[in-house]
Design an enzyme around this catalytic site. Structure first.
Site, PDB file in Angstrom:
ATOM      1  N   GLU A 124     -27.358  32.356  13.798  1.00 43.15           N
ATOM      2  CA  GLU A 124     -27.883  31.274  14.637  1.00 43.15           C
ATOM      3  C   GLU A 124     -26.830  30.173  14.741  1.00 43.15           C
ATOM      4  O   GLU A 124     -26.441  29.571  13.745  1.00 43.15           O
ATOM      5  CB  GLU A 124     -29.167  30.696  14.042  1.00 43.15           C
ATOM      6  CG  GLU A 124     -29.706  29.577  14.906  1.00 43.15           C
ATOM      7  CD  GLU A 124     -30.992  28.968  14.402  1.00 43.15           C
ATOM      8  OE1 GLU A 124     -31.162  28.824  13.188  1.00 43.15           O
ATOM      9  OE2 GLU A 124     -31.828  28.618  15.264  1.00 43.15           O
ATOM     10  N   ASN A 133     -35.200  18.669  14.966  1.00 48.39           N
ATOM     11  CA  ASN A 133     -34.763  18.746  16.362  1.00 48.39           C
ATOM     12  C   ASN A 133     -35.827  18.359  17.392  1.00 48.39           C
ATOM     13  O   ASN A 133     -35.485  17.941  18.494  1.00 48.39           O
ATOM     14  CB  ASN A 133     -34.135  20.110  16.663  1.00 48.39           C
ATOM     15  CG  ASN A 133     -35.088  21.257  16.542  1.00 48.39           C
ATOM     16  OD1 ASN A 133     -36.109  21.167  15.847  1.00 48.39           O
ATOM     17  ND2 ASN A 133     -34.789  22.356  17.203  1.00 48.39           N
ATOM     18  N   GLY A 188     -38.427  25.529  10.758  1.00 48.41           N
ATOM     19  CA  GLY A 188     -37.111  25.174  10.255  1.00 48.41           C
ATOM     20  C   GLY A 188     -36.239  26.408  10.144  1.00 48.41           C
ATOM     21  O   GLY A 188     -36.468  27.414  10.832  1.00 48.41           O
ATOM     22  N   SER A 189     -35.269  26.324   9.256  1.00 53.96           N
ATOM     23  CA  SER A 189     -34.280  27.404   9.179  1.00 53.96           C
ATOM     24  C   SER A 189     -34.838  28.618   8.428  1.00 53.96           C
ATOM     25  O   SER A 189     -35.744  28.499   7.595  1.00 53.96           O
ATOM     26  CB  SER A 189     -33.024  26.887   8.485  1.00 53.96           C
ATOM     27  OG  SER A 189     -33.370  26.421   7.204  1.00 53.96           O
ATOM     28  N   CYS A 224     -34.323  25.893  18.829  1.00 57.14           N
ATOM     29  CA  CYS A 224     -34.469  27.224  18.216  1.00 57.14           C
ATOM     30  C   CYS A 224     -34.347  28.338  19.254  1.00 57.14           C
ATOM     31  O   CYS A 224     -33.944  29.453  18.921  1.00 57.14           O
ATOM     32  CB  CYS A 224     -35.804  27.323  17.500  1.00 57.14           C
ATOM     33  SG  CYS A 224     -37.178  26.802  18.519  1.00 57.14           S
ATOM     34  N   GLU A 235     -42.095  29.285  11.645  1.00 55.38           N
ATOM     35  CA  GLU A 235     -41.415  29.239  12.949  1.00 55.38           C
ATOM     36  C   GLU A 235     -39.941  29.008  12.642  1.00 55.38           C
ATOM     37  O   GLU A 235     -39.547  27.889  12.313  1.00 55.38           O
ATOM     38  CB  GLU A 235     -41.974  28.102  13.812  1.00 55.38           C
ATOM     39  CG  GLU A 235     -43.476  28.172  14.079  1.00 55.38           C
ATOM     40  CD  GLU A 235     -43.880  29.311  14.995  1.00 55.38           C
ATOM     41  OE1 GLU A 235     -43.018  29.824  15.734  1.00 55.38           O
ATOM     42  OE2 GLU A 235     -45.060  29.704  14.955  1.00 55.38           O
ATOM     43  N   LEU A 236     -39.133  30.058  12.715  1.00 53.82           N
ATOM     44  CA  LEU A 236     -37.769  29.996  12.201  1.00 53.82           C
ATOM     45  C   LEU A 236     -36.733  30.090  13.332  1.00 53.82           C
ATOM     46  O   LEU A 236     -37.047  29.844  14.483  1.00 53.82           O
ATOM     47  CB  LEU A 236     -37.584  31.095  11.147  1.00 53.82           C
ATOM     48  CG  LEU A 236     -38.693  31.127  10.066  1.00 53.82           C
ATOM     49  CD1 LEU A 236     -38.502  32.287   9.115  1.00 53.82           C
ATOM     50  CD2 LEU A 236     -38.762  29.812   9.305  1.00 53.82           C
TER      51      LEU A 236
HETATM   52  P1  NAD Z   1     -34.361  22.962   7.729  1.00 50.09           P
HETATM   53  O1  NAD Z   1     -34.851  24.305   7.316  1.00 50.09           O
HETATM   54  O2  NAD Z   1     -33.131  22.443   7.092  1.00 50.09           O
HETATM   55  O3  NAD Z   1     -35.490  21.845   7.419  1.00 50.09           O
HETATM   56  C1  NAD Z   1     -36.782  21.939   7.967  1.00 50.09           C
HETATM   57  C2  NAD Z   1     -37.740  21.140   7.112  1.00 50.09           C
HETATM   58  O4  NAD Z   1     -37.834  21.756   5.834  1.00 50.09           O
HETATM   59  C3  NAD Z   1     -37.302  19.699   6.859  1.00 50.09           C
HETATM   60  O5  NAD Z   1     -38.438  18.865   6.866  1.00 50.09           O
HETATM   61  C4  NAD Z   1     -36.723  19.763   5.454  1.00 50.09           C
HETATM   62  O6  NAD Z   1     -36.759  18.538   4.770  1.00 50.09           O
HETATM   63  C5  NAD Z   1     -37.659  20.774   4.823  1.00 50.09           C
HETATM   64  N1  NAD Z   1     -37.149  21.430   3.613  1.00 50.09           N
HETATM   65  C6  NAD Z   1     -35.866  21.707   3.282  1.00 50.09           C
HETATM   66  N2  NAD Z   1     -35.829  22.326   2.088  1.00 50.09           N
HETATM   67  C7  NAD Z   1     -37.105  22.457   1.669  1.00 50.09           C
HETATM   68  C8  NAD Z   1     -37.730  23.014   0.513  1.00 50.09           C
HETATM   69  N3  NAD Z   1     -37.019  23.557  -0.457  1.00 50.09           N
HETATM   70  N4  NAD Z   1     -39.070  22.973   0.433  1.00 50.09           N
HETATM   71  C9  NAD Z   1     -39.814  22.421   1.396  1.00 50.09           C
HETATM   72  N5  NAD Z   1     -39.288  21.869   2.517  1.00 50.09           N
HETATM   73  C10 NAD Z   1     -37.954  21.892   2.638  1.00 50.09           C
HETATM   74  O7  NAD Z   1     -34.263  22.980   9.323  1.00 50.09           O
HETATM   75  P2  NAD Z   1     -33.704  21.867  10.302  1.00 50.09           P
HETATM   76  O8  NAD Z   1     -32.226  21.775  10.144  1.00 50.09           O
HETATM   77  O9  NAD Z   1     -34.502  20.614  10.192  1.00 50.09           O
HETATM   78  O10 NAD Z   1     -34.069  22.520  11.720  1.00 50.09           O
HETATM   79  C11 NAD Z   1     -33.277  23.479  12.319  1.00 50.09           C
HETATM   80  C12 NAD Z   1     -33.852  24.857  12.137  1.00 50.09           C
HETATM   81  O11 NAD Z   1     -35.191  24.896  12.572  1.00 50.09           O
HETATM   82  C13 NAD Z   1     -33.122  25.911  12.965  1.00 50.09           C
HETATM   83  O12 NAD Z   1     -32.949  27.075  12.214  1.00 50.09           O
HETATM   84  C14 NAD Z   1     -34.082  26.154  14.119  1.00 50.09           C
HETATM   85  O13 NAD Z   1     -33.958  27.400  14.743  1.00 50.09           O
HETATM   86  C15 NAD Z   1     -35.388  26.002  13.444  1.00 50.09           C
HETATM   87  N6  NAD Z   1     -36.429  25.722  14.419  1.00 50.09           N
HETATM   88  C16 NAD Z   1     -37.329  26.695  14.734  1.00 50.09           C
HETATM   89  C17 NAD Z   1     -38.297  26.454  15.702  1.00 50.09           C
HETATM   90  C18 NAD Z   1     -39.341  27.481  16.082  1.00 50.09           C
HETATM   91  O14 NAD Z   1     -40.333  27.087  16.673  1.00 50.09           O
HETATM   92  N7  NAD Z   1     -39.166  28.742  15.772  1.00 50.09           N
HETATM   93  C19 NAD Z   1     -38.325  25.219  16.350  1.00 50.09           C
HETATM   94  C20 NAD Z   1     -37.388  24.253  16.001  1.00 50.09           C
HETATM   95  C21 NAD Z   1     -36.454  24.517  15.036  1.00 50.09           C
END
Ligand code: NAD
Length: 469
Positions: free
Chosen positions: A371, A147, A223-224, A277, A243-244
């Site tokens: 979320e 994002n 990420g998530s 997020c 950072e989730l």
């Molecule tokens: P996601 O968790 O699907 O993916 C994030 C990253 O993790 C990607 O690069 C993905 O390829 C990688 N990934 C996926 N599976 C993995 C594994 N098994 N091992 C290692 N890496 C792996 O998240 P997304 O859909 O890209 O982003 C959205 C999420 O991110 C939302 O939940 C959002 O709230 C969160 N987010 C949090 C913040 C924060 O600062 N707290 C900021 C932005 C987004």
């Protein structure tokens, strides 16, 4: 894919498509498990070479990087908008913030302070002089989400480099092109090439090899929640910064004036089609101004323009994938069938959803509890401050929250009692400047970002003791 600062070919390709019209935006090499091993070995060499550089050298590299990103701003913004789907105006704003993040990180390269330790304050400390230094941890794996493909990657690798660490960046597969552009910019800025590695590919394919590799000393992940938890379980003995997600809330107290607030709330709920997020998801409005607030918000939201993210006049672009559109729509349907009112929006064209406002949803509905990560705001009413605080805190998440009130005593009560990483008074939770400490409590994360705070996470304390008599 970039290894040792150079683009590397692979047997397989990642084809990046526009989430708006599915056209091909570009292609990169797909990193496979074998590349993880090569990347870690290269990064370890890079760390050794980087250890021979001064703080000033790293400051200069990062300063040059900020300049290069500024020069390439428009082409990076167009790439972000094309592969991620945020509006071109939002993409330009992200690049400007990325330049800020790198500039702050460059400054942090000059501020790796340690401290003295009063060893003789202990009964056995006579003759001892102690001090501690801050030293880099070594190789960092930076895993970033789709994002904010530029700025959130930079929030990891720019402080990492400032502190003297080598890095392996793993961008989200859907935003691989931006990931590669970042690696190229680092190399062009004169970074130690071996310290700059970008693995473009699928998290589920290379994730285990990457996060469990003993040559990596810290994983910084955005990420998530579920992927974050999986990484934490599989990381072994290494540091993790997480950072989730969140279901961020705004409280609008009875003494606040709704007119100006709705514009800001709408901005906070629908920028990047809600894929932020700290997007405004839950709005708790005092019952005395609830109806006025919902009316005004509905009017504001209906005026937002949806469509092609590259069109200068678009406010709300597509969601990242069709399955996300279906998920968000099914959550809206669930809330409506449980009695919520759909005030506006929710219609779907391709991957674009008209911004939706739901009123009076149940606190147990997924639109409130989980979320949402889509263009939907839920407005619910509250009776008194204690009830509002309870509702905001009744969440597995705790990233940031906003509170609108003109009563300073009340503002402080919320600041103390809301269980989140950041409380914003008379502001939406989306507000962030890039040097502030940023991160969550509960299942929203572990540790803080913002260059100064990230550098703390990415360095160890090394104690040195002299015996002098
Ligand atoms: P996601 O968790 O699907 O993916 C994030 C990253 O993790 C990607 O690069 C993905 O390829 C990688 N990934 C996926 N599976 C993995 C594994 N098994 N091992 C290692 N890496 C792996 O998240 P997304 O859909 O890209 O982003 C959205 C999420 O991110 C939302 O939940 C959002 O709230 C969160 N987010 C949090 C913040 C924060 O600062 N707290 C900021 C932005 C987004």
């Amino acid at each position: 894919m970039i290894l040792a600062g150079k683009k590397v070919a692979s047997k397989e390709r990642v084809v990046v498509r526009s989430p708006y019209d599915t056209s091909i935006v570009g292609e990169v090499s797909r990193a496979l498990e074998v590349d993880v091993q090569r990347a870690v070995e290269t990064a370890r060499r890079g760390f050794t070479i980087l250890s021979g550089q001064t703080s000033y050298d790293r400051y200069r590299t990062l300063t040059r990087l900020a300049g290069i990103l500024s020069e390439r701003a428009e082409s990076i913004a167009r790439t972000i908008s094309s592969e991620m789907g945020k509006s071109i105006r939002e993409a330009r704003a992200e690049v400007a913030r990325g330049v800020e993040t790198v500039t702050w990180s460059a400054e942090e390269a000059k501020r790796l302070y340690g401290s003295t330790v009063p060893m003789d304050a202990a009964p056995t400390g006579r003759g001892k002089v102690g001090l501690y230094l801050r030293v880099p941890v070594g190789v960092i794996a930076a895993i970033s989400p789709f994002n904010f493909p530029l700025n959130l990657s930079l929030h990891k690798i720019a402080p990492a480099y400032a502190a003297g660490n080598a890095f392996i960046l793993k961008p989200a597969e859907s935003t691989s092109l931006t990931g590669e552009m970042i690696g190229e910019a680092f190399v062009d800025a004169g970074a130690v090439p071996e310290a700059v590695n970008v693995l473009t590919g699928s998290g589920s394919q290379i994730g285990r090899a990457l996060v469990s590799h003993p040559g990596i000393r810290l994983i910084t992940f955005t990420g998530s929640r579920d992927v974050g938890e999986w990484i934490t379980r599989n990381a072994g003995l290494k540091r993790v910064v997480m950072e989730l997600g969140s279901n961020s809330a705004v409280v609008v107290c009875g003494d606040a004036v709704p007119t100006g607030i709705v514009k800001r709330v709408a901005m906070g709920g629908y920028s990047q089609a809600g894929q932020v997020c700290i997007s405004v998801q839950r709005v708790y409005v005092h019952e005395s101004i609830f109806d006025t607030f919902v009316d005004l918000l509905g009017q504001q939201v209906r005026s937002l323009k949806t469509g092609d993210p590259l069109d200068e006049s678009t406010d709300v672009g597509p969601l990242i994938a069709g399955k996300e559109v279906e998920r968000v729509r099914s959550w809206i349907d669930e809330a409506v069938s449980n009695g919520a009112e759909l005030v506006c929006g929710g219609t779907v064209r391709g991957n674009v959803m008209a911004p939706a406002v739901l009123a009076d949803a149940r606190e147990t509905d997924r639109v409130v509890r989980d979320e949402l990560f889509g263009p939907v705001i839920v407005v619910n009413r509250f009776r008194d401050d204690a009830q509002a605080i309870k509702m905001v805190n009744d969440s597995r998440y705790g990233l940031q929250a906003g509170v609108y009130t003109n009563d300073v005593g009340r503002a402080f009560k919320y600041a103390r009692e809301l269980d989140v990483g950041g409380v914003l008074i008379n502001e939406i939770p989306n507000f962030r400047v890039d040097h502030m400490p940023y991160g969550g409590v509960k299942e929203s994360g572990i540790g803080r970002e913002g260059p100064r705070f990230a550098v703390e996470e990415m360095t160890e304390i090394k104690l040195v003791v002299f015996h002098l008599d």
